[in-house]
Design a protein around this motif. Structure first.
Motif, PDB file in Angstrom:
ATOM      1  N   PRO A  16       0.805  -1.224   0.000  1.00 33.55           N
ATOM      2  CA  PRO A  16       0.000   0.000   0.000  1.00 33.55           C
ATOM      3  C   PRO A  16       0.838   1.275   0.000  1.00 33.55           C
ATOM      4  O   PRO A  16       2.062   1.248   0.166  1.00 33.55           O
ATOM      5  N   GLY A  17       0.138   2.370  -0.165  1.00 34.38           N
ATOM      6  CA  GLY A  17       0.757   3.670   0.037  1.00 34.38           C
ATOM      7  C   GLY A  17       1.059   3.881   1.505  1.00 34.38           C
ATOM      8  O   GLY A  17       0.656   3.101   2.368  1.00 34.38           O
ATOM      9  N   GLY A  18       1.779   4.933   1.791  1.00 33.15           N
ATOM     10  CA  GLY A  18       2.196   5.236   3.160  1.00 33.15           C
ATOM     11  C   GLY A  18       3.533   5.950   3.096  1.00 33.15           C
ATOM     12  O   GLY A  18       3.694   6.884   2.312  1.00 33.15           O
ATOM     13  N   GLU A  19       4.493   5.495   3.868  1.00 33.74           N
ATOM     14  CA  GLU A  19       5.829   6.085   3.888  1.00 33.74           C
ATOM     15  C   GLU A  19       6.833   5.000   3.510  1.00 33.74           C
ATOM     16  O   GLU A  19       7.055   4.057   4.266  1.00 33.74           O
ATOM     17  N   SER A  20       7.436   5.149   2.342  1.00 29.29           N
ATOM     18  CA  SER A  20       8.293   4.085   1.811  1.00 29.29           C
ATOM     19  C   SER A  20       9.504   3.813   2.695  1.00 29.29           C
ATOM     20  O   SER A  20       9.902   2.656   2.878  1.00 29.29           O
ATOM     21  N   THR A  21      10.106   4.857   3.273  1.00 31.71           N
ATOM     22  CA  THR A  21      11.278   4.660   4.126  1.00 31.71           C
ATOM     23  C   THR A  21      10.913   3.851   5.367  1.00 31.71           C
ATOM     24  O   THR A  21      11.640   2.928   5.762  1.00 31.71           O
ATOM     25  N   VAL A  22       9.777   4.170   5.976  1.00 29.90           N
ATOM     26  CA  VAL A  22       9.316   3.443   7.158  1.00 29.90           C
ATOM     27  C   VAL A  22       8.996   1.991   6.789  1.00 29.90           C
ATOM     28  O   VAL A  22       9.395   1.052   7.492  1.00 29.90           O
ATOM     29  N   GLN A  23       8.286   1.799   5.683  1.00 29.42           N
ATOM     30  CA  GLN A  23       7.946   0.439   5.277  1.00 29.42           C
ATOM     31  C   GLN A  23       9.205  -0.371   4.992  1.00 29.42           C
ATOM     32  O   GLN A  23       9.305  -1.547   5.375  1.00 29.42           O
ATOM     33  N   GLY A  24      10.187   0.241   4.318  1.00 28.01           N
ATOM     34  CA  GLY A  24      11.439  -0.447   4.034  1.00 28.01           C
ATOM     35  C   GLY A  24      12.159  -0.862   5.305  1.00 28.01           C
ATOM     36  O   GLY A  24      12.655  -1.991   5.420  1.00 28.01           O
ATOM     37  N   LYS A  25      12.193   0.034   6.283  1.00 28.20           N
ATOM     38  CA  LYS A  25      12.847  -0.281   7.562  1.00 28.20           C
ATOM     39  C   LYS A  25      12.132  -1.424   8.274  1.00 28.20           C
ATOM     40  O   LYS A  25      12.764  -2.351   8.802  1.00 28.20           O
ATOM     41  N   LEU A  26      10.805  -1.370   8.305  1.00 32.60           N
ATOM     42  CA  LEU A  26      10.037  -2.417   8.969  1.00 32.60           C
ATOM     43  C   LEU A  26      10.212  -3.762   8.268  1.00 32.60           C
ATOM     44  O   LEU A  26      10.310  -4.805   8.925  1.00 32.60           O
ATOM     45  N   LEU A  27      10.267  -3.759   6.939  1.00 34.83           N
ATOM     46  CA  LEU A  27      10.500  -5.009   6.205  1.00 34.83           C
ATOM     47  C   LEU A  27      11.827  -5.634   6.623  1.00 34.83           C
ATOM     48  O   LEU A  27      11.920  -6.849   6.820  1.00 34.83           O
ATOM     49  N   HIS A  28      12.865  -4.795   6.750  1.00 36.76           N
ATOM     50  CA  HIS A  28      14.165  -5.292   7.207  1.00 36.76           C
ATOM     51  C   HIS A  28      14.093  -5.796   8.650  1.00 36.76           C
ATOM     52  O   HIS A  28      14.543  -6.900   8.965  1.00 36.76           O
ATOM     53  N   ASP A  29      13.511  -4.973   9.530  1.00 32.36           N
ATOM     54  CA  ASP A  29      13.473  -5.307  10.954  1.00 32.36           C
ATOM     55  C   ASP A  29      12.730  -6.610  11.228  1.00 32.36           C
ATOM     56  O   ASP A  29      13.071  -7.353  12.156  1.00 32.36           O
ATOM     57  N   LEU A  30      11.696  -6.881  10.438  1.00 33.75           N
ATOM     58  CA  LEU A  30      10.852  -8.053  10.656  1.00 33.75           C
ATOM     59  C   LEU A  30      11.303  -9.276   9.853  1.00 33.75           C
ATOM     60  O   LEU A  30      10.636 -10.313   9.872  1.00 33.75           O
ATOM     61  N   GLY A  31      12.415  -9.138   9.130  1.00 31.19           N
ATOM     62  CA  GLY A  31      12.912 -10.259   8.337  1.00 31.19           C
ATOM     63  C   GLY A  31      12.080 -10.566   7.112  1.00 31.19           C
ATOM     64  O   GLY A  31      12.140 -11.678   6.559  1.00 31.19           O
TER      65      GLY A  31
ATOM     66  N   LEU B  46       8.950   1.511  -3.288  1.00 36.38           N
ATOM     67  CA  LEU B  46       9.578   0.299  -2.759  1.00 36.38           C
ATOM     68  C   LEU B  46      10.032  -0.631  -3.881  1.00 36.38           C
ATOM     69  O   LEU B  46      11.101  -1.238  -3.805  1.00 36.38           O
ATOM     70  N   LEU B  47       9.241  -0.747  -4.933  1.00 39.11           N
ATOM     71  CA  LEU B  47       9.561  -1.675  -6.022  1.00 39.11           C
ATOM     72  C   LEU B  47      10.622  -1.144  -6.972  1.00 39.11           C
ATOM     73  O   LEU B  47      11.329  -1.933  -7.607  1.00 39.11           O
ATOM     74  N   ALA B  48      10.753   0.166  -7.110  1.00 39.48           N
ATOM     75  CA  ALA B  48      11.572   0.756  -8.169  1.00 39.48           C
ATOM     76  C   ALA B  48      13.048   0.366  -8.073  1.00 39.48           C
ATOM     77  O   ALA B  48      13.633   0.381  -6.992  1.00 39.48           O
ATOM     78  N   GLU B  49      13.636   0.034  -9.227  1.00 41.38           N
ATOM     79  CA  GLU B  49      15.071  -0.269  -9.281  1.00 41.38           C
ATOM     80  C   GLU B  49      15.919   0.956  -8.968  1.00 41.38           C
ATOM     81  O   GLU B  49      17.003   0.847  -8.414  1.00 41.38           O
ATOM     82  N   GLU B  50      15.421   2.128  -9.364  1.00 35.95           N
ATOM     83  CA  GLU B  50      16.146   3.370  -9.104  1.00 35.95           C
ATOM     84  C   GLU B  50      15.195   4.402  -8.522  1.00 35.95           C
ATOM     85  O   GLU B  50      14.041   4.507  -8.957  1.00 35.95           O
TER      86      GLU B  50
END
Length: 196
Positions: free
Chosen positions: A45-60, A84-88
């Motif tokens: 979903p939409g939201g904050e990409s930096t936060v979502q990226g961090k949470l994805l890492h933190d939660l494995g 989140l999906l973009a290569e660049e």
């Protein structure tokens, strides 16, 4: 058929409401054990990409999710999900980097941070577009990327194989057609996987 909805942050409730209206089964993805092999697709979903990226890492979840998308799991991503999906990412670091496009975060700036428009989406028709501090796609990095929408001279929706990504928020409208189209992508992939 079961669709996973990434439910770490952002507008996942609205996507779930759309899936309910379409009588589609879904499961919230909140931790590694939720990301099982029986999923037929996933919505970021939409939201904050930096936060979502961090949470994805933190939660494995980061690498398992990335590998599933690379292996063909259908994914629909809106706004922050597109980033989140973009290569660049021209003004930030890339995250999952599965979609061969270059994206600009918060591309419309503060004055046009949120706006509504109507536009044609390829394969769908005229569609109400809702942008909230939206990115846009500066460039497609592979010939297989199909542009589905351009708004005000910028690419705002694409499809690349089983990846469907857009800068706008279809879940903030009453129009179910984009979610229905994503379910079709997931159903076709499931049929192929079953050898039917």
């Amino acid at each position: 058929m079961t669709i996973g909805v990434l439910a770490l942050q952002g507008a996942f409730d609205e996507h779930e409401a759309m899936l309910k209206e379409l009588a589609a089964d879904y499961r919230e993805i909140r931790q590694r054990k939720d990301l099982t092999d029986d999923l037929d697709g996933i919505i970021i979903p939409g939201g904050e990409s930096t936060v979502q990226g961090k949470l994805l890492h933190d939660l494995g979840l980061f690498e398992p999710l990335r590998q599933k998308i690379i292996q063909g799991l259908p994914v629909m991503a809106t706004c922050a999900g597109l980033i989140l999906l973009a290569e660049e990412v021209s003004n930030d670091k890339p995250l999952l980097a599965t979609l061969p496009v270059r994206v600009r975060r918060n591309a419309y700036g503060r004055q046009l941070g949120s706006f509504a428009a109507d536009g044609a989406v390829a394969g769908i028709g005229d569609y109400p577009l809702r942008f909230i501090r939206a990115p846009y796609i500066e460039a497609c990095l592979a010939t297989e990327v199909q542009v589905l929408n351009e708004t005000a001279g910028h690419i705002t929706a694409v499809q690349y194989h089983n990846q469907l990504a857009m800068a706008f928020h279809p879940e903030l409208t009453h129009d179910l057609r984009i979610h229905a189209y994503f379910l079709e992508i997931a159903a076709k992939r499931k049929k192929l996987a079953l050898g039917a």
